[in-house]
Write a protein that holds these residues in place. Structure first.
Motif, PDB file in Angstrom:
ATOM      1  N   ALA A  58       0.838  -1.196   0.000  1.00  8.78           N
ATOM      2  CA  ALA A  58       0.000   0.000   0.000  1.00  8.78           C
ATOM      3  C   ALA A  58       0.868   1.239   0.000  1.00  8.78           C
ATOM      4  O   ALA A  58       1.985   1.242   0.511  1.00  8.78           O
ATOM      5  CB  ALA A  58      -0.931   0.010   1.215  1.00  8.78           C
ATOM      6  N   LEU A  59       0.304   2.298  -0.584  1.00  8.06           N
ATOM      7  CA  LEU A  59       0.898   3.630  -0.511  1.00  8.06           C
ATOM      8  C   LEU A  59      -0.122   4.521   0.177  1.00  8.06           C
ATOM      9  O   LEU A  59      -1.283   4.582  -0.236  1.00  8.06           O
ATOM     10  CB  LEU A  59       1.214   4.184  -1.900  1.00  8.06           C
ATOM     11  CG  LEU A  59       2.407   3.589  -2.649  1.00  8.06           C
ATOM     12  CD1 LEU A  59       2.066   2.239  -3.245  1.00  8.06           C
ATOM     13  CD2 LEU A  59       2.859   4.533  -3.758  1.00  8.06           C
ATOM     14  N   MET A  60       0.292   5.197   1.247  1.00  9.54           N
ATOM     15  CA  MET A  60      -0.615   6.074   1.966  1.00  9.54           C
ATOM     16  C   MET A  60      -0.199   7.509   1.705  1.00  9.54           C
ATOM     17  O   MET A  60       0.968   7.878   1.908  1.00  9.54           O
ATOM     18  CB  MET A  60      -0.578   5.763   3.463  1.00  9.54           C
ATOM     19  CG  MET A  60      -1.646   6.493   4.269  1.00  9.54           C
ATOM     20  SD  MET A  60      -1.121   8.154   4.777  1.00  9.54           S
ATOM     21  CE  MET A  60      -2.619   8.767   5.555  1.00  9.54           C
ATOM     22  N   GLN A 133     -15.188  11.839  10.694  1.00  7.60           N
ATOM     23  CA  GLN A 133     -13.950  12.579  10.493  1.00  7.60           C
ATOM     24  C   GLN A 133     -13.200  12.009   9.306  1.00  7.60           C
ATOM     25  O   GLN A 133     -13.403  10.849   8.909  1.00  7.60           O
ATOM     26  CB  GLN A 133     -13.057  12.514  11.734  1.00  7.60           C
ATOM     27  CG  GLN A 133     -13.376  13.535  12.807  1.00  7.60           C
ATOM     28  CD  GLN A 133     -13.128  14.964  12.346  1.00  7.60           C
ATOM     29  OE1 GLN A 133     -12.371  15.205  11.408  1.00  7.60           O
ATOM     30  NE2 GLN A 133     -13.779  15.916  13.000  1.00  7.60           N
ATOM     31  N   PHE A 134     -12.352  12.833   8.716  1.00  7.81           N
ATOM     32  CA  PHE A 134     -11.462  12.390   7.651  1.00  7.81           C
ATOM     33  C   PHE A 134     -10.043  12.539   8.183  1.00  7.81           C
ATOM     34  O   PHE A 134      -9.442  13.615   8.118  1.00  7.81           O
ATOM     35  CB  PHE A 134     -11.665  13.220   6.387  1.00  7.81           C
ATOM     36  CG  PHE A 134     -13.067  13.181   5.854  1.00  7.81           C
ATOM     37  CD1 PHE A 134     -13.697  11.969   5.646  1.00  7.81           C
ATOM     38  CD2 PHE A 134     -13.759  14.346   5.566  1.00  7.81           C
ATOM     39  CE1 PHE A 134     -14.999  11.911   5.154  1.00  7.81           C
ATOM     40  CE2 PHE A 134     -15.053  14.309   5.072  1.00  7.81           C
ATOM     41  CZ  PHE A 134     -15.683  13.086   4.869  1.00  7.81           C
ATOM     42  N   ASP A 135      -9.499  11.467   8.749  1.00  6.98           N
ATOM     43  CA  ASP A 135      -8.173  11.524   9.348  1.00  6.98           C
ATOM     44  C   ASP A 135      -7.592  10.120   9.415  1.00  6.98           C
ATOM     45  O   ASP A 135      -8.200   9.145   8.929  1.00  6.98           O
ATOM     46  CB  ASP A 135      -8.221  12.182  10.732  1.00  6.98           C
ATOM     47  CG  ASP A 135      -9.198  11.490  11.691  1.00  6.98           C
ATOM     48  OD1 ASP A 135      -9.637  10.354  11.409  1.00  6.98           O
ATOM     49  OD2 ASP A 135      -9.511  12.084  12.755  1.00  6.98           O
ATOM     50  N   LEU A 171      -0.594   6.920  12.235  1.00  7.24           N
ATOM     51  CA  LEU A 171      -0.873   5.775  11.380  1.00  7.24           C
ATOM     52  C   LEU A 171       0.367   4.917  11.194  1.00  7.24           C
ATOM     53  O   LEU A 171       0.278   3.683  11.177  1.00  7.24           O
ATOM     54  CB  LEU A 171      -1.405   6.241  10.032  1.00  7.24           C
ATOM     55  CG  LEU A 171      -1.886   5.124   9.098  1.00  7.24           C
ATOM     56  CD1 LEU A 171      -3.111   4.431   9.679  1.00  7.24           C
ATOM     57  CD2 LEU A 171      -2.207   5.657   7.709  1.00  7.24           C
ATOM     58  N   ALA A 172       1.520   5.546  11.057  1.00  3.87           N
ATOM     59  CA  ALA A 172       2.764   4.780  10.912  1.00  3.87           C
ATOM     60  C   ALA A 172       2.987   3.887  12.123  1.00  3.87           C
ATOM     61  O   ALA A 172       3.386   2.717  11.995  1.00  3.87           O
ATOM     62  CB  ALA A 172       3.943   5.725  10.723  1.00  3.87           C
ATOM     63  N   ARG A 173       2.733   4.425  13.311  1.00  6.27           N
ATOM     64  CA  ARG A 173       2.915   3.619  14.531  1.00  6.27           C
ATOM     65  C   ARG A 173       1.926   2.460  14.578  1.00  6.27           C
ATOM     66  O   ARG A 173       2.264   1.357  15.015  1.00  6.27           O
ATOM     67  CB  ARG A 173       2.786   4.514  15.762  1.00  6.27           C
ATOM     68  CG  ARG A 173       3.997   5.439  15.952  1.00  6.27           C
ATOM     69  CD  ARG A 173       3.947   6.206  17.250  1.00  6.27           C
ATOM     70  NE  ARG A 173       3.120   7.394  17.156  1.00  6.27           N
ATOM     71  CZ  ARG A 173       1.941   7.551  17.742  1.00  6.27           C
ATOM     72  NH1 ARG A 173       1.440   6.576  18.496  1.00  6.27           N
ATOM     73  NH2 ARG A 173       1.251   8.662  17.609  1.00  6.27           N
ATOM     74  N   LYS A 174       0.710   2.679  14.124  1.00  4.53           N
ATOM     75  CA  LYS A 174      -0.270   1.598  14.075  1.00  4.53           C
ATOM     76  C   LYS A 174       0.170   0.501  13.100  1.00  4.53           C
ATOM     77  O   LYS A 174       0.046  -0.695  13.390  1.00  4.53           O
ATOM     78  CB  LYS A 174      -1.630   2.160  13.649  1.00  4.53           C
ATOM     79  CG  LYS A 174      -2.358   2.905  14.742  1.00  4.53           C
ATOM     80  CD  LYS A 174      -2.824   1.951  15.828  1.00  4.53           C
ATOM     81  CE  LYS A 174      -3.714   2.627  16.826  1.00  4.53           C
ATOM     82  NZ  LYS A 174      -4.169   1.710  17.908  1.00  4.53           N
ATOM     83  N   LEU A 175       0.674   0.910  11.945  1.00  4.07           N
ATOM     84  CA  LEU A 175       1.133  -0.065  10.958  1.00  4.07           C
ATOM     85  C   LEU A 175       2.324  -0.865  11.482  1.00  4.07           C
ATOM     86  O   LEU A 175       2.396  -2.093  11.319  1.00  4.07           O
ATOM     87  CB  LEU A 175       1.498   0.659   9.665  1.00  4.07           C
ATOM     88  CG  LEU A 175       0.320   1.157   8.823  1.00  4.07           C
ATOM     89  CD1 LEU A 175       0.775   2.188   7.809  1.00  4.07           C
ATOM     90  CD2 LEU A 175      -0.366  -0.018   8.105  1.00  4.07           C
ATOM     91  N   LEU A 176       3.263  -0.175  12.116  1.00  2.00           N
ATOM     92  CA  LEU A 176       4.424  -0.863  12.673  1.00  2.00           C
ATOM     93  C   LEU A 176       4.007  -1.858  13.750  1.00  2.00           C
ATOM     94  O   LEU A 176       4.517  -2.979  13.809  1.00  2.00           O
ATOM     95  CB  LEU A 176       5.408   0.163  13.245  1.00  2.00           C
ATOM     96  CG  LEU A 176       6.163   1.008  12.215  1.00  2.00           C
ATOM     97  CD1 LEU A 176       6.871   2.176  12.900  1.00  2.00           C
ATOM     98  CD2 LEU A 176       7.181   0.153  11.458  1.00  2.00           C
ATOM     99  N   VAL A 182       7.404  -0.032   7.292  1.00  3.52           N
ATOM    100  CA  VAL A 182       6.950   1.282   6.844  1.00  3.52           C
ATOM    101  C   VAL A 182       8.122   2.107   6.330  1.00  3.52           C
ATOM    102  O   VAL A 182       9.128   2.281   7.029  1.00  3.52           O
ATOM    103  CB  VAL A 182       6.230   2.030   7.980  1.00  3.52           C
ATOM    104  CG1 VAL A 182       5.752   3.394   7.497  1.00  3.52           C
ATOM    105  CG2 VAL A 182       5.052   1.205   8.496  1.00  3.52           C
ATOM    106  N   ASP A 183       7.998   2.608   5.112  1.00  4.78           N
ATOM    107  CA  ASP A 183       8.956   3.544   4.532  1.00  4.78           C
ATOM    108  C   ASP A 183       8.278   4.904   4.385  1.00  4.78           C
ATOM    109  O   ASP A 183       7.042   5.003   4.332  1.00  4.78           O
ATOM    110  CB  ASP A 183       9.425   3.062   3.157  1.00  4.78           C
ATOM    111  CG  ASP A 183      10.164   1.735   3.215  1.00  4.78           C
ATOM    112  OD1 ASP A 183      10.812   1.469   4.247  1.00  4.78           O
ATOM    113  OD2 ASP A 183      10.074   0.964   2.241  1.00  4.78           O
ATOM    114  N   PHE A 184       9.091   5.943   4.305  1.00  3.20           N
ATOM    115  CA  PHE A 184       8.573   7.304   4.181  1.00  3.20           C
ATOM    116  C   PHE A 184       9.281   8.019   3.040  1.00  3.20           C
ATOM    117  O   PHE A 184      10.447   7.771   2.764  1.00  3.20           O
ATOM    118  CB  PHE A 184       8.809   8.108   5.469  1.00  3.20           C
ATOM    119  CG  PHE A 184       8.224   7.499   6.712  1.00  3.20           C
ATOM    120  CD1 PHE A 184       6.922   7.795   7.097  1.00  3.20           C
ATOM    121  CD2 PHE A 184       8.972   6.630   7.498  1.00  3.20           C
ATOM    122  CE1 PHE A 184       6.384   7.251   8.248  1.00  3.20           C
ATOM    123  CE2 PHE A 184       8.437   6.069   8.645  1.00  3.20           C
ATOM    124  CZ  PHE A 184       7.131   6.385   9.021  1.00  3.20           C
TER     125      PHE A 184
END
Length: 272
Positions: A58-60, A133-135, A171-176, A182-184
């Motif tokens: 996925a790409l966020m 919400q949109f977040d 969100l990154a912390r949730k994915l990890l 996770v890459d940025f």
């Protein structure tokens, strides 16, 4: 009753659209951007991300600006247009579509940018149009139960010119925590504007003339010049943003769902 004066503080491109939409609802809207967006130059990291795009589950994209800046630096013709490939996959091969990268968006503005970039709806994950919400939290409620173990995810984002900070990493912390890798990649920079004398005068007037300020970013609040905001009124599109406005001295802050109809209703409810 006179039309409500609304000060739209979004970055310039987004502000123009919101001014138009608010004016169509009979509001006297004007743009006063409190964040400048500047695309970052092409980088080895970005080209690496494009080169490895098929390896990502996925790409966020944190915003429509992230989408625009990412796709603007798409390598051509060395690499194929992945968005067009994805569209062809969805149209012709349902099994292959199941393994194509997903494109994740926190809200409708980012979804619109992905569609404009050529990403088919079938590959986009985003909160429903009627979400409260949109977040990141709303997006995670949609995708959090998937198997992220050892899956690679690319988060495409901006960074602050002032601090270099990328913004929230919730969100990154949730994915990890779910086992993802996770890459940025940063593709744009958020900057405080250099205000003109006319803009500073408008701020001074709008601080006490009954105007309603529309805030969609806590960073925008932070970019305001220091002054007495105790007589100013604002609508904030997220509780965190409302908290930032109150901390900056705003006495009247309404919270609104970040959809046009809800914002219009919140603004109109503040009429004297």
């Amino acid at each position: 009753m006179n039309a409500v004066r609304v000060v739209v503080t979004r970055p310039e491109r987004d502000a123009r659209r919101w001014v138009r939409d608010l004016q169509q609802h009979g509001l006297q809207a004007e743009a006063l951007p409190l964040i400048d967006i500047a695309a970052l130059p092409d980088s080895q990291r970005l080209q690496q991300a494009w080169g490895e795009i098929d390896a990502y589950a996925a790409l966020m994209f944190v915003s429509g600006n992230a989408v625009d800046c990412f796709f603007a630096l798409k390598p051509t013709p060395v690499h194929a247009d992945r968005a067009q490939e994805a569209a062809d996959i969805v149209a012709n091969d349902a099994l292959a579509a199941a393994t194509a990268p997903r494109f994740m968006a926190p809200g409708p503005g980012t979804v619109a940018a992905l569609r404009h970039a050529g990403v088919p709806d079938a590959l986009i994950d985003a909160p429903a149009a009627d979400a409260s919400q949109f977040d990141s939290e709303a997006l995670w409620a949609l995708v959090g139960r998937r198997d992220w173990q050892s899956r690679r995810v690319l988060i495409v984002r901006g960074q602050s010119a002032r601090s270099g900070a990328p913004g929230r990493d919730w969100l990154a912390r949730k994915l990890l925590a779910a086992g993802a890798r996770v890459d940025f990649v940063a593709v744009y920079q958020r900057r405080a504007p250099v205000f003109t004398a006319a803009q500073l005068q408008r701020m001074e007037t709008a601080a006490h003339d009954g105007s309603v300020w529309l805030f969609s970013s806590s960073e925008a609040v932070a970019n305001l010049p220091a002054r007495d905001w105790s007589q100013a009124r604002a609508v904030a599109t997220h509780p965190r943003i409302a908290e930032a406005a109150r901390a900056a001295g705003w006495a009247v802050v309404a919270e609104s769902r970040p959809a046009l109809a809800d914002i219009v209703a919140s603004i109109e409810s503040m009429q004297s």
